[in-house]
Design an enzyme around this catalytic site. Structure first.
Site, PDB file in Angstrom:
ATOM      1  N   ARG A 133       0.829  -1.208   0.000  1.00 60.78           N
ATOM      2  CA  ARG A 133       0.000   0.000   0.000  1.00 60.78           C
ATOM      3  C   ARG A 133       0.866   1.262   0.000  1.00 60.78           C
ATOM      4  NH1 ARG A 133      -4.942   0.063   4.328  1.00 60.78           N
ATOM      5  NH2 ARG A 133      -3.472   1.124   5.688  1.00 60.78           N
TER       6      ARG A 133
ATOM      7  N   LYS B 223      11.157  -0.738   6.432  1.00 59.77           N
ATOM      8  CA  LYS B 223      11.531  -1.323   7.725  1.00 59.77           C
ATOM      9  C   LYS B 223      10.292  -2.099   8.200  1.00 59.77           C
ATOM     10  CE  LYS B 223      11.603  -1.488  11.997  1.00 59.77           C
ATOM     11  NZ  LYS B 223      11.013  -2.761  12.495  1.00 59.77           N
ATOM     12  N   PRO B 224      10.286  -3.430   7.933  1.00 62.71           N
ATOM     13  CA  PRO B 224       9.122  -4.208   8.371  1.00 62.71           C
ATOM     14  C   PRO B 224       9.205  -4.495   9.861  1.00 62.71           C
ATOM     15  CG  PRO B 224      10.702  -5.653   7.295  1.00 62.71           C
ATOM     16  CD  PRO B 224      11.323  -4.272   7.306  1.00 62.71           C
ATOM     17  N   SER B 225       8.139  -5.022  10.434  1.00 59.27           N
ATOM     18  CA  SER B 225       8.181  -5.406  11.844  1.00 59.27           C
ATOM     19  C   SER B 225       9.147  -6.570  12.027  1.00 59.27           C
ATOM     20  CB  SER B 225       6.786  -5.816  12.304  1.00 59.27           C
ATOM     21  OG  SER B 225       6.878  -6.449  13.561  1.00 59.27           O
TER      22      SER B 225
ATOM     23  N   GLY C 148       1.265   1.876  12.199  1.00 64.66           N
ATOM     24  CA  GLY C 148       1.561   1.235  13.476  1.00 64.66           C
ATOM     25  C   GLY C 148       0.863   1.965  14.599  1.00 64.66           C
ATOM     26  N   SER C 149       1.447   1.861  15.790  1.00 62.20           N
ATOM     27  CA  SER C 149       0.773   2.412  16.965  1.00 62.20           C
ATOM     28  C   SER C 149       0.869   3.944  16.996  1.00 62.20           C
ATOM     29  CB  SER C 149       1.397   1.822  18.234  1.00 62.20           C
ATOM     30  OG  SER C 149       2.765   2.098  18.246  1.00 62.20           O
TER      31      SER C 149
ATOM     32  N   GLU D 189      -0.597   6.070   9.484  1.00 64.03           N
ATOM     33  CA  GLU D 189      -1.805   5.237   9.616  1.00 64.03           C
ATOM     34  C   GLU D 189      -1.728   4.620  11.007  1.00 64.03           C
ATOM     35  OE1 GLU D 189      -4.209   5.156   7.617  1.00 64.03           O
ATOM     36  OE2 GLU D 189      -3.440   5.762   5.664  1.00 64.03           O
TER      37      GLU D 189
ATOM     38  N   ARG E 212     -11.854 -10.562  12.139  1.00 64.52           N
ATOM     39  CA  ARG E 212     -10.832 -10.773  11.112  1.00 64.52           C
ATOM     40  C   ARG E 212      -9.464 -10.666  11.773  1.00 64.52           C
ATOM     41  NH1 ARG E 212      -9.037  -7.289   6.243  1.00 64.52           N
ATOM     42  NH2 ARG E 212      -9.728  -5.598   7.553  1.00 64.52           N
TER      43      ARG E 212
ATOM     44  N   CYS F 120      -6.520  -2.557  12.673  1.00 63.37           N
ATOM     45  CA  CYS F 120      -6.761  -1.188  13.129  1.00 63.37           C
ATOM     46  C   CYS F 120      -8.207  -0.768  12.901  1.00 63.37           C
ATOM     47  CB  CYS F 120      -5.834  -0.240  12.393  1.00 63.37           C
ATOM     48  SG  CYS F 120      -5.916  -0.506  10.621  1.00 63.37           S
TER      49      CYS F 120
ATOM     50  N   GLU G 267      -7.526   0.702  22.321  1.00 62.98           N
ATOM     51  CA  GLU G 267      -7.596  -0.258  21.220  1.00 62.98           C
ATOM     52  C   GLU G 267      -7.298  -1.652  21.789  1.00 62.98           C
ATOM     53  OE1 GLU G 267      -4.431   0.175  18.323  1.00 62.98           O
ATOM     54  OE2 GLU G 267      -5.853  -0.122  16.695  1.00 62.98           O
ATOM     55  N   ILE G 268      -8.235  -2.620  21.599  1.00 62.35           N
ATOM     56  CA  ILE G 268      -8.084  -3.944  22.220  1.00 62.35           C
ATOM     57  C   ILE G 268      -7.061  -4.789  21.468  1.00 62.35           C
ATOM     58  CG2 ILE G 268      -9.280  -6.054  22.935  1.00 62.35           C
ATOM     59  CD1 ILE G 268     -11.920  -4.307  22.770  1.00 62.35           C
TER      60      ILE G 268
HETATM   61  P1  NAP Z   1       4.196  -0.599  16.445  1.00 62.84           P
HETATM   62  O1  NAP Z   1       4.711  -1.221  17.677  1.00 62.84           O
HETATM   63  O2  NAP Z   1       4.021   0.866  16.423  1.00 62.84           O
HETATM   64  O3  NAP Z   1       5.172  -1.055  15.281  1.00 62.84           O
HETATM   65  C1  NAP Z   1       4.992  -0.672  13.945  1.00 62.84           C
HETATM   66  C2  NAP Z   1       6.342  -0.609  13.260  1.00 62.84           C
HETATM   67  O4  NAP Z   1       7.116   0.424  13.877  1.00 62.84           O
HETATM   68  C3  NAP Z   1       7.167  -1.884  13.384  1.00 62.84           C
HETATM   69  O5  NAP Z   1       7.933  -2.054  12.227  1.00 62.84           O
HETATM   70  C4  NAP Z   1       8.061  -1.588  14.578  1.00 62.84           C
HETATM   71  O6  NAP Z   1       9.248  -2.329  14.557  1.00 62.84           O
HETATM   72  C5  NAP Z   1       8.356  -0.120  14.327  1.00 62.84           C
HETATM   73  N1  NAP Z   1       8.772   0.639  15.503  1.00 62.84           N
HETATM   74  C6  NAP Z   1       8.513   0.387  16.799  1.00 62.84           C
HETATM   75  N2  NAP Z   1       9.089   1.357  17.582  1.00 62.84           N
HETATM   76  C7  NAP Z   1       9.706   2.217  16.735  1.00 62.84           C
HETATM   77  C8  NAP Z   1      10.456   3.418  16.914  1.00 62.84           C
HETATM   78  N3  NAP Z   1      10.675   3.947  18.134  1.00 62.84           N
HETATM   79  N4  NAP Z   1      10.944   4.040  15.822  1.00 62.84           N
HETATM   80  C9  NAP Z   1      10.725   3.549  14.596  1.00 62.84           C
HETATM   81  N5  NAP Z   1      10.020   2.413  14.362  1.00 62.84           N
HETATM   82  C10 NAP Z   1       9.499   1.764  15.422  1.00 62.84           C
HETATM   83  O7  NAP Z   1       2.786  -1.224  16.019  1.00 62.84           O
HETATM   84  P2  NAP Z   1       2.420  -2.759  15.853  1.00 62.84           P
HETATM   85  O8  NAP Z   1       2.194  -3.335  17.203  1.00 62.84           O
HETATM   86  O9  NAP Z   1       3.408  -3.442  14.966  1.00 62.84           O
HETATM   87  O10 NAP Z   1       1.061  -2.648  15.044  1.00 62.84           O
HETATM   88  C11 NAP Z   1      -0.152  -2.500  15.659  1.00 62.84           C
HETATM   89  C12 NAP Z   1      -0.628  -1.043  15.556  1.00 62.84           C
HETATM   90  O11 NAP Z   1      -0.676  -0.659  14.197  1.00 62.84           O
HETATM   91  C13 NAP Z   1      -2.035  -0.871  16.079  1.00 62.84           C
HETATM   92  O12 NAP Z   1      -2.121   0.288  16.856  1.00 62.84           O
HETATM   93  C14 NAP Z   1      -2.856  -0.730  14.806  1.00 62.84           C
HETATM   94  O13 NAP Z   1      -4.061  -0.038  14.981  1.00 62.84           O
HETATM   95  C15 NAP Z   1      -1.908  -0.012  13.913  1.00 62.84           C
HETATM   96  N6  NAP Z   1      -2.285  -0.226  12.517  1.00 62.84           N
HETATM   97  C16 NAP Z   1      -2.828   0.824  11.849  1.00 62.84           C
HETATM   98  C17 NAP Z   1      -3.225   0.654  10.537  1.00 62.84           C
HETATM   99  C18 NAP Z   1      -3.841   1.793   9.774  1.00 62.84           C
HETATM  100  O14 NAP Z   1      -3.905   1.706   8.547  1.00 62.84           O
HETATM  101  N7  NAP Z   1      -4.274   2.855  10.416  1.00 62.84           N
HETATM  102  C19 NAP Z   1      -3.060  -0.573   9.904  1.00 62.84           C
HETATM  103  C20 NAP Z   1      -2.496  -1.615  10.613  1.00 62.84           C
HETATM  104  C21 NAP Z   1      -2.099  -1.419  11.931  1.00 62.84           C
HETATM  105  P3  NAP Z   1       9.403  -3.679  15.403  1.00 62.84           P
HETATM  106  O15 NAP Z   1       8.153  -4.490  15.162  1.00 62.84           O
HETATM  107  O16 NAP Z   1      10.599  -4.292  14.793  1.00 62.84           O
HETATM  108  O17 NAP Z   1       9.555  -3.276  16.824  1.00 62.84           O
END
Ligand code: NAP
Length: 442
Positions: A110, A125-127, A178-179, A200, A228, A234, A331-332
């Site tokens: 996307r 930079k993937p997770s 992400g978060s 996002e 799902r 999200c 967010e649960i």
């Molecule tokens: P996250 O912890 O924020 O991680 C997302 C990405 O950011 C991962 O690649 C993570 O790397 C990286 N990251 C973490 N800390 C970072 C930092 N300080 N600097 C730079 N990058 C960093 O989120 P998540 O737990 O993977 O995903 C769940 C969240 O994503 C939920 O809140 C969800 O609602 C949101 N989300 C939103 C959408 C949307 O379109 N709005 C879609 C999908 C998900 P690592 O994993 O390697 O730590």
């Protein structure tokens, strides 16, 4: 290995970039079974859902292969008679794309597909939890002939990579899914080099079921949006708001349907609920459920870790949930559906909007007037009316309030990777030169 640099990629014609993207799409679709298996292995979602994500993720590449050829500019009537004003859209430059684990392929395509279509190169930079799907997608991009250096994947410490991407003046755009907390940090960090930022972030989606809803449609839609990816999306319904007249009927039918969901290994026959991503996710869900129970909520089904052990959690429905409970406020990101009761339409709208998030919302009603009225009053980027699944490559996806900035997908998704520049041309001077030249020749 010589890397293709961002200038070389941006100088290809739009038609050439389009052909590369189309080839990448074809290869992903040709490998959708293997990619789906890889995703189930590393992320846990049921195989059918994983293969569905591959097709969904690929659809962005197909769409932007076509959109690459439609980056149009403008000619604006100038304010002086001998001037002409042109608007030109150009690639923004190198893009840093940071993506989450819940959609290991689609959240990458996307971002990467519109970026490549516009002429930008990308550093992904993937997770750390789902690196393999990202690497497989990048490998297929190379097999598609996309030159090395146009699509890059970096692994390692999220903080170090994130800091390096935001600090680099060469990176002109950060796109993050992400978060909300990490998104805010990246936004603050990007200020130092004044980068364009798309975010996002998290949601807290209300799913509103009115007395006049078609019960079957509401049940089907709520199950789809809530469960799902085991509730790890999200746009998942985070709060199910049900009007008092239909409350008992809905709550009974919904709990029965949830109870019958098969939980297990994503490769298992008939499995619709896989594990949660890790222990931390299970602990968070447990804390939220215990908080609700301690404040008077009632478990209708589920409510604990699944007997399968590991990171499996029972699909859960909880009634008598109040707005002050964690289940309503946060967010649960798990398979727990909290049900809240409301009396009037105004109350439902107030409850739905009473949050900092604004990503997705759902409304179930058979009244046309109500569907327009409520959809317009909801402060959300995406609203589904009698519909639980609303994401598609042809529509702009994104949140309002603290759920994000920018849009992904559709023609609007291109704007985030383009700079709009103008050229004002004073042309009378050329006529003078022409006249002088002709004069000298005669
Ligand atoms: P996250 O912890 O924020 O991680 C997302 C990405 O950011 C991962 O690649 C993570 O790397 C990286 N990251 C973490 N800390 C970072 C930092 N300080 N600097 C730079 N990058 C960093 O989120 P998540 O737990 O993977 O995903 C769940 C969240 O994503 C939920 O809140 C969800 O609602 C949101 N989300 C939103 C959408 C949307 O379109 N709005 C879609 C999908 C998900 P690592 O994993 O390697 O730590």
């Amino acid at each position: 290995m010589e890397l293709f640099n961002d200038e070389a990629w941006s100088k290809l014609t739009a038609a050439e970039r389009s052909k590369y993207l189309r080839k990448w799409f074809d290869l992903i679709m040709a490998h959708k079974e293997e990619l789906g298996q890889l995703m189930t292995l590393e992320q846990g979602k049921p195989l059918k859902e994983a293969i569905g994500e591959v097709s969904y993720g690929a659809s962005f590449i197909e769409f932007y292969a076509e959109e690459a050829k439609r980056v149009y500019g403008d000619i604006i009537p100038a304010t002086l008679p001998d001037r002409r004003l042109f608007v030109l859209k150009q690639p923004i430059g190198v893009v840093g794309a940071i993506t989450p684990w819940n959609f290991p392929l689609a959240m990458i395509t996307r971002k990467v597909a519109p970026a490549l279509a516009c002429g930008c190169t990308v550093v992904i930079k993937p997770s750390e939890l789902t690196p393999l799907t990202a690497l497989a997608a990048a490998e297929l991009s190379i097999q598609a002939g996309i030159p090395p250096g146009a699509v890059n994947v970096v692994m390692g410490s999220a903080i170090d990579i994130g800091d390096a991407l935001v600090a680099s003046p060469k990176v002109r755009k950060i796109t993050f899914t992400g978060s909300t907390n990490v998104g805010k940090k990246l936004m603050a960090g990007s200020a130092k080099t004044v980068k364009k930022v798309s975010l996002e972030l998290g949601g807290n989606a209300p799913c509103i079921i009115f007395d006049d809803a078609d019960l079957d449609v509401a049940l089907k839609g709520t199950l789809a949006t809530k469960f799902r990816n085991s509730g790890q999306t999200c746009v998942c319904a985070n709060r199910v708001l049900v009007q008092e007249g239909i409350f008992d009927k809905f709550a009974n039918a919904f709990s029965k349907a949830v109870e019958s969901m098969k939980v297990g290994d994503g490769f298992g026959e008939g499995v619709v609920q896989g594990p949660l991503i890790n222990d931390a996710a299970v602990n968070k869900v447990e804390t939220f459920v215990q908080d609700a129970i301690s404040k008077g909520a009632k478990v209708l089904t589920g409510g604990k870790k699944h007997s399968l052990g590991m990171t499996f959690y029972e699909p859960t429905v909880i009634s008598d949930v109040k707005s002050e409970m964690l289940l309503s406020r946060e967010e649960i990101f798990g398979p727990v559906a909290p049900i809240l009761k409301f009396k009037t339409e105004e109350e439902a709208i107030h409850m739905a909007n009473d949050t900092n998030a604004g990503l997705a919302a759902y409304v179930f009603t058979t009244s046309i007037q109500r569907s327009w009225r409520v959809a317009e009053a909801l402060e959300y980027g995406l609203v589904g009316v009698n519909e639980g699944l609303i994401s598609t490559e042809v529509a702009p996806f994104g949140g309002v309030k603290q759920s994000g900035l920018g849009r992904e997908g559709s023609k609007y998704g291109m704007d985030d990777y383009l700079e709009v520049r103008i050229f004002q041309i004073f042309f009378r001077i050329y006529e003078k030169i022409k006249y002088i030249c002709l004069g000298n020749m005669s």
